[in-house]
Enzyme design. Structure first.
Site, PDB file in Angstrom:
ATOM      1  N   HIS A 182       0.861  -1.182   0.000  1.00 11.67           N
ATOM      2  CA  HIS A 182       0.000   0.000   0.000  1.00 11.67           C
ATOM      3  C   HIS A 182       0.897   1.231   0.000  1.00 11.67           C
ATOM      4  CE1 HIS A 182      -3.666  -2.376   1.628  1.00 11.67           C
ATOM      5  NE2 HIS A 182      -3.665  -2.287   0.304  1.00 11.67           N
ATOM      6  N   GLU A 185       1.472   4.059   2.901  1.00 13.28           N
ATOM      7  CA  GLU A 185       1.783   3.680   4.283  1.00 13.28           C
ATOM      8  C   GLU A 185       3.283   3.806   4.529  1.00 13.28           C
ATOM      9  OE1 GLU A 185      -0.142  -0.157   4.420  1.00 13.28           O
ATOM     10  OE2 GLU A 185      -2.112   0.742   4.070  1.00 13.28           O
ATOM     11  N   ARG A 236      -3.083   4.563  -2.759  1.00 16.07           N
ATOM     12  CA  ARG A 236      -2.922   3.275  -2.060  1.00 16.07           C
ATOM     13  C   ARG A 236      -2.564   2.136  -3.019  1.00 16.07           C
ATOM     14  NH1 ARG A 236      -5.831   0.137   2.242  1.00 16.07           N
ATOM     15  NH2 ARG A 236      -6.815  -1.675   1.316  1.00 16.07           N
ATOM     16  N   HIS A 306       2.281  -3.248   6.964  1.00 18.27           N
ATOM     17  CA  HIS A 306       1.356  -2.177   6.568  1.00 18.27           C
ATOM     18  C   HIS A 306       1.271  -1.161   7.709  1.00 18.27           C
ATOM     19  CE1 HIS A 306      -0.885  -4.020   3.032  1.00 18.27           C
ATOM     20  NE2 HIS A 306      -0.096  -5.007   3.409  1.00 18.27           N
ATOM     21  N   GLU A 381       0.370  -4.110  11.371  1.00 13.78           N
ATOM     22  CA  GLU A 381      -0.082  -2.747  11.032  1.00 13.78           C
ATOM     23  C   GLU A 381       0.618  -1.834  12.027  1.00 13.78           C
ATOM     24  OE1 GLU A 381      -2.269  -1.652   8.691  1.00 13.78           O
ATOM     25  OE2 GLU A 381      -3.475  -3.400   8.120  1.00 13.78           O
TER      26      GLU A 381
END
Ligand code: 0X9
Ligand code: ZN
Length: 423
Positions: A182, A185, A236, A306, A381
């Site tokens: 992505h 990020e 993204r 991510h 994440e």
């Protein structure tokens, strides 16, 4: 002039206009909401992946905060809905474009990774060229342990490169890490780079590659990543052209071929969670797929890095059912979380993607486990920051990287212990 107009109209009517439809952030607002009934929550989440809306953060349970970006064209309709459903809300940003312009100045985006006393310093978000330069430099300066690995070429022709870190020999258990699938990020690639830096340049960590090989691809979606630097900070997806649409790109984390399109993905090219025309339509996901299939005898653990939200997610993302080795996945993530919390008390939420975040099929973690056969597959994440969540201040690049590396060390030690022979 008239002819040009006719051609333009005809062109767009037939869908062969080249102009790209990018959502304008001029006048776009960001709202913070806490829906307190299931009905309110569903009304808000119904916008997931829809044109004009970008859910920047969502929790899993009722009462969790949701942050949503709404472009100017949709603000009025959204506000009517908020009133209708009586959803409490706070406008956090009145004009997203203004904030992006301000953040850009603050980020001091570096043209290259800076070096201090021969070491890399993490004081800016690097461009892709700088990342490649750093990988190459390590491969030159530490040629006995570091090699640049190319697994393919992006849609726009950039190499998809990573670093193999190994003390030599063949058939050793391996750990695969990728980040910036992505594009926006940014804290994920800097953290992967910090892990590379620590493994290669800090001899105190040499135990970690004594019996385990590492493959780290810091920018798995280079076109998207560059686009976030040059054109559109909140991009993204990949950057491929979608035939018949003025919107570009596919969400690579909906494009993997395991229960592809089952849920949590869109078939609309303008959506941020567009899954593509078919599984593995994207060269970037093909590259990772082929690399995993070529090395699936040795790869024992996978981290798809991510941001944001402080989670250690693991499969499945396509179903609420638990994987067979759920206990092992959970226990190991708990150990990683304990380790990272020693720096400054940060804690991650641990669980399957579906159960702690949301249902979404086509993620790399699910495919790597379900088809690639890598039993230990995670999506960390990392911590967010800044107004949109994707812009932790540059002073956070180092500590978030350090936390990630503390966790990575635990994963590395576990694989060495479980599968390594030459300890
Ligand atoms: O939605 C995603 O792709 C990931 N979250 S993010 O905010 N970085 O976009 C979560 C993916 C979890 N894994 C699966 N759903 N398979
Ligand atoms: Zn992501």
């Amino acid at each position: 002039m008239r002819l040009l107009f006719v051609l333009l109209v005809a062109g767009s009517a037939f869908g062969f206009s080249n102009a790209e439809d990018l959502p304008s952030l001029e006048g776009a607002k960001v709202y913070r909401l806490i829906p307190d009934t299931d009905e309110k929550l569903s009304a808000v989440l119904a916008h997931h992946g829809k044109e004009g809306y970008d859910i920047l953060r969502r929790g899993h349970v009722l009462g969790d905060e949701i942050r949503i970006l709404v472009t100017a064209d949709y603000v009025e309709a959204f506000e009517t809905e908020l009133t209708e459903y009586e959803i409490d809300n706070v406008i956090e940003i009145e004009n997203a474009q203004e904030v992006i312009d301000e953040e850009k100045t603050r980020q001091s985006v570096g043209p290259s990774i800076t070096h201090v006393n021969g070491r890399i310093s993490f004081e800016a978000y690097p461009r892709y060229d700088a990342v490649l330069e750093y990988l190459q430099e390590l491969a030159t300066n530490y040629s006995s342990i570091a090699t640049v690995v190319n697994i393919g070429t992006s849609y726009e022709g950039r190499p998809i490169s990573g670093l193999k870190i190994s003390s030599g020999g063949t058939g050793k258990p391996a750990i695969l890490i990728d980040s910036a699938m992505h594009a926006r990020e940014w804290i994920a690639p800097t953290s992967a780079l910090y892990a590379i830096n620590q493994l290669v340049e800090n001899s105190e960590n040499s135990d970690l590659y004594a019996s385990v090989d590492w493959y780290i691809f810091p920018v798995a979606n280079p076109d998207g990543y560059e686009f976030t630097h040059t054109n559109y900070r909140l991009w993204r997806k990949t950057r491929s052209i979608n035939t018949g649409s003025s919107c570009r790109g596919v969400d690579p984390n909906r494009n993997f071929g395991y229960y592809w399109m089952l849920n949590g993905a869109s078939d609309l090219p303008c959506s941020d969670i567009y899954a593509g025309t078919e599984a593995f339509s994207e060269v970037e996901t093909q590259a990772l797929r082929d690399f995993v299939l070529a090395n699936n005898e040795t790869i024992k653990l996978y981290l798809a890095v991510h941001s944001y939200g402080n989670y250690f997610l693991y499969p499945w993302g396509y179903t609420a059912d638990l994987p067979d080795n759920e206990e092992e996945l959970r226990t190991l993530a708990e150990a990683a979380d304990d380790a990272l919390s020693t720096l400054r008390g940060t804690r991650y939420t641990i669980g399957t993607s579906t159960n702690v975040l949301y249902e979404a099929a086509g993620g790399s973690d699910d495919w790597v486990k379900g088809v690639g056969g890598v039993e230990l597959s995670y999506t960390p994440e990392l911590t967010g920051g800044g107004i949109f969540g994707f812009d932790p201040p540059v002073s956070e690049i180092l500590p978030i990287g350090q936390e990630f590396f503390l966790a990575t060390r635990v994963f590395g030690e576990y694989i060495a212990e479980k599968f390594g022979s030459s300890k």
